[in-house]
Design a protein around this motif. Structure first.
Motif, PDB file in Angstrom:
ATOM      1  N   ARG A 183      41.055 -41.121  15.878  1.00 40.43           N
ATOM      2  CA  ARG A 183      41.322 -41.535  17.260  1.00 40.43           C
ATOM      3  C   ARG A 183      42.655 -41.002  17.757  1.00 40.43           C
ATOM      4  O   ARG A 183      42.799 -40.621  18.915  1.00 40.43           O
ATOM      5  N   HIS A 184      43.652 -40.985  16.888  1.00 36.40           N
ATOM      6  CA  HIS A 184      44.970 -40.472  17.276  1.00 36.40           C
ATOM      7  C   HIS A 184      45.818 -40.283  16.030  1.00 36.40           C
ATOM      8  O   HIS A 184      45.923 -41.190  15.217  1.00 36.40           O
ATOM      9  N   GLY A 185      46.394 -39.084  15.900  1.00 38.82           N
ATOM     10  CA  GLY A 185      47.291 -38.847  14.768  1.00 38.82           C
ATOM     11  C   GLY A 185      47.037 -37.539  14.045  1.00 38.82           C
ATOM     12  O   GLY A 185      47.781 -37.187  13.133  1.00 38.82           O
ATOM     13  N   LEU A 186      46.022 -36.785  14.464  1.00 40.32           N
ATOM     14  CA  LEU A 186      45.726 -35.511  13.811  1.00 40.32           C
ATOM     15  C   LEU A 186      46.376 -34.349  14.568  1.00 40.32           C
ATOM     16  O   LEU A 186      46.635 -34.432  15.769  1.00 40.32           O
ATOM     17  N   THR A 187      46.607 -33.274  13.825  1.00 39.41           N
ATOM     18  CA  THR A 187      47.208 -32.067  14.385  1.00 39.41           C
ATOM     19  C   THR A 187      46.336 -30.864  14.048  1.00 39.41           C
ATOM     20  O   THR A 187      45.868 -30.733  12.914  1.00 39.41           O
ATOM     21  N   LEU A 188      46.095 -30.004  15.037  1.00 38.38           N
ATOM     22  CA  LEU A 188      45.376 -28.749  14.826  1.00 38.38           C
ATOM     23  C   LEU A 188      46.188 -27.609  15.416  1.00 38.38           C
ATOM     24  O   LEU A 188      46.750 -27.749  16.511  1.00 38.38           O
ATOM     25  N   LEU A 193      46.870 -33.557  18.614  1.00 41.49           N
ATOM     26  CA  LEU A 193      45.702 -33.716  19.478  1.00 41.49           C
ATOM     27  C   LEU A 193      45.893 -34.894  20.416  1.00 41.49           C
ATOM     28  O   LEU A 193      46.555 -35.881  20.075  1.00 41.49           O
ATOM     29  N   LYS A 194      45.269 -34.792  21.577  1.00 41.69           N
ATOM     30  CA  LYS A 194      45.277 -35.913  22.513  1.00 41.69           C
ATOM     31  C   LYS A 194      44.473 -37.070  21.930  1.00 41.69           C
ATOM     32  O   LYS A 194      43.577 -36.850  21.104  1.00 41.69           O
ATOM     33  N   PRO A 195      44.772 -38.302  22.330  1.00 36.84           N
ATOM     34  CA  PRO A 195      43.972 -39.428  21.841  1.00 36.84           C
ATOM     35  C   PRO A 195      42.492 -39.229  22.157  1.00 36.84           C
ATOM     36  O   PRO A 195      42.131 -38.696  23.213  1.00 36.84           O
ATOM     37  N   ALA A 196      41.638 -39.629  21.223  1.00 39.19           N
ATOM     38  CA  ALA A 196      40.188 -39.514  21.383  1.00 39.19           C
ATOM     39  C   ALA A 196      39.558 -40.884  21.188  1.00 39.19           C
ATOM     40  O   ALA A 196      40.121 -41.749  20.511  1.00 39.19           O
ATOM     41  N   LYS A 197      38.399 -41.087  21.787  1.00 40.88           N
ATOM     42  CA  LYS A 197      37.616 -42.294  21.531  1.00 40.88           C
ATOM     43  C   LYS A 197      36.619 -41.955  20.429  1.00 40.88           C
ATOM     44  O   LYS A 197      35.812 -41.041  20.589  1.00 40.88           O
ATOM     45  N   VAL A 198      36.702 -42.662  19.315  1.00 44.53           N
ATOM     46  CA  VAL A 198      35.797 -42.396  18.194  1.00 44.53           C
ATOM     47  C   VAL A 198      35.296 -43.737  17.660  1.00 44.53           C
ATOM     48  O   VAL A 198      36.099 -44.589  17.267  1.00 44.53           O
ATOM     49  N   ASP A 199      33.985 -43.922  17.666  1.00 41.49           N
ATOM     50  CA  ASP A 199      33.379 -45.173  17.194  1.00 41.49           C
ATOM     51  C   ASP A 199      32.074 -44.849  16.472  1.00 41.49           C
ATOM     52  O   ASP A 199      31.474 -43.792  16.681  1.00 41.49           O
ATOM     53  N   TRP A 200      31.636 -45.788  15.651  1.00 40.04           N
ATOM     54  CA  TRP A 200      30.355 -45.623  14.960  1.00 40.04           C
ATOM     55  C   TRP A 200      29.217 -45.915  15.924  1.00 40.04           C
ATOM     56  O   TRP A 200      29.156 -46.991  16.529  1.00 40.04           O
ATOM     57  N   GLN A 201      28.314 -44.964  16.068  1.00 44.09           N
ATOM     58  CA  GLN A 201      27.113 -45.146  16.872  1.00 44.09           C
ATOM     59  C   GLN A 201      26.036 -45.829  16.041  1.00 44.09           C
ATOM     60  O   GLN A 201      25.271 -46.655  16.524  1.00 44.09           O
ATOM     61  N   THR A 211      38.986 -35.222  25.624  1.00 42.28           N
ATOM     62  CA  THR A 211      39.406 -34.676  26.914  1.00 42.28           C
ATOM     63  C   THR A 211      40.042 -33.298  26.730  1.00 42.28           C
ATOM     64  O   THR A 211      40.731 -32.805  27.616  1.00 42.28           O
ATOM     65  N   GLU A 212      39.824 -32.689  25.575  1.00 46.15           N
ATOM     66  CA  GLU A 212      40.281 -31.328  25.329  1.00 46.15           C
ATOM     67  C   GLU A 212      39.204 -30.622  24.518  1.00 46.15           C
ATOM     68  O   GLU A 212      38.251 -31.252  24.065  1.00 46.15           O
ATOM     69  N   GLY A 213      39.342 -29.318  24.320  1.00 46.75           N
ATOM     70  CA  GLY A 213      38.274 -28.586  23.660  1.00 46.75           C
ATOM     71  C   GLY A 213      38.765 -27.428  22.819  1.00 46.75           C
ATOM     72  O   GLY A 213      38.482 -26.268  23.120  1.00 46.75           O
ATOM     73  N   LYS A 214      39.502 -27.720  21.767  1.00 41.46           N
ATOM     74  CA  LYS A 214      39.928 -26.660  20.856  1.00 41.46           C
ATOM     75  C   LYS A 214      38.726 -26.130  20.079  1.00 41.46           C
ATOM     76  O   LYS A 214      37.719 -26.825  19.925  1.00 41.46           O
ATOM     77  N   LYS A 215      38.845 -24.925  19.587  1.00 42.96           N
ATOM     78  CA  LYS A 215      37.740 -24.288  18.882  1.00 42.96           C
ATOM     79  C   LYS A 215      37.314 -25.113  17.680  1.00 42.96           C
ATOM     80  O   LYS A 215      38.123 -25.463  16.837  1.00 42.96           O
ATOM     81  N   ARG A 216      36.026 -25.438  17.632  1.00 38.08           N
ATOM     82  CA  ARG A 216      35.424 -26.230  16.539  1.00 38.08           C
ATOM     83  C   ARG A 216      36.233 -27.505  16.269  1.00 38.08           C
ATOM     84  O   ARG A 216      36.404 -27.933  15.131  1.00 38.08           O
ATOM     85  N   GLN A 217      36.684 -28.130  17.331  1.00 42.06           N
ATOM     86  CA  GLN A 217      37.631 -29.237  17.198  1.00 42.06           C
ATOM     87  C   GLN A 217      37.085 -30.405  16.383  1.00 42.06           C
ATOM     88  O   GLN A 217      37.745 -30.896  15.466  1.00 42.06           O
TER      89      GLN A 217
END
Length: 259
Positions: A183-188, A193-201, A211-217
């Protein structure tokens, strides 16, 4: 290409100013200026003109007519196609934009003609081994909105994952603190990286909203926390969802739809 330094007196190059105002893309602006379709404070503009923030910019109706004819296409990209130009023997997704692949439930008033393929380019990437919603557009305003430097449009993905040897009920085996890192704390590429919403579906599938799109992010994010991506599908860009659009088929972005 690096940004040109700001001009003296707080002026901006006309094509950049027109793009900032959402009138068109810079490329379109240059085309319109070359055709004599742009006036600044009542005078026909010249290429490279610098304009002040308060300058009045008028656009010829012919430019607006040309813009209305531009199309934006929503494609359900299958695995095995690249988003942009052909590479390594793989075909670009645009080859699927043919009359016979148009979704039968598309209610757009547009009639497909081959001229719509001219200048049709992807507004954002979707990896060759990923599927889902891909936007192809002739409209520079749409491209700027989705992939411009200041774009904050959300992209939503459903991502099936494995954790080491665990491929069933991955949720139970995956440490919560690693989910927090996603969700927040990774670097590429040396950038946080900007904060992301990540949850179990569900126990084997994560839902990512970026809200960003790095290659194979997403694949690279998952690798950093010990997850392997087994399947990845983009299901939404902004307010536009993949919905019932069949795999390998496409439809037009309707006039009332907005990202």
């Amino acid at each position: 290409m690096p940004e040109a330094p700001a001009a003296p007196g707080g002026t901006t190059r006309l094509n950049k100013r027109m793009a900032e105002l959402g009138l068109c893309s810079r490329r379109e602006a240059d085309d319109w200026i070359a055709r004599g379709w742009v006036k600044v404070d009542g005078a026909v503009a010249t290429m490279g003109l610098q304009v002040a923030p308060q300058a009045r910019i008028d656009i010829d109706p012919r430019a607006r007519g040309q813009q209305r004819e531009q199309v934006t296409i929503l494609l359900h990209k299958p695995i095995g196609y690249v988003s942009g130009q052909a590479e390594d023997g793989h075909e670009p997704a645009v080859v699927l934009v043919q009359g016979r692949n148009r979704w039968k439930d598309d209610r757009s008033p547009h009639r497909f003609v081959p001229a719509q393929l001219k200048g049709l380019a992807p507004a954002g990437r979707l990896d060759i081994d990923s599927t889902g919603l891909l936007v192809l557009t002739q409209d520079g305003r749409v491209a700027r909105q989705l992939i411009g430097e200041d774009s904050g449009v959300e992209k939503e993905y459903l991502v099936r994952v494995a954790f080491g040897a665990v491929s069933n009920d991955v949720q139970a085996a995956f440490p919560p603190q690693q989910l927090a890192r996603l969700r927040h704390g990774l670097t590429l590429d040396g950038q946080a990286l900007k904060p992301a919403k990540v949850d179990w579906q569900n126990p084997e599938q994560l839902r990512f909203v970026l809200t960003e799109g790095k290659k194979r992010q997403i694949r690279r994010m998952c690798e950093l926390v010990g997850l392997k991506v087994v399947g990845l599908k983009r299901v939404r860009i902004g307010r536009i969802t993949l919905g019932q659009l069949p795999l390998g088929q496409w439809r037009y972005l309707a006039p009332h739809e907005r990202f």
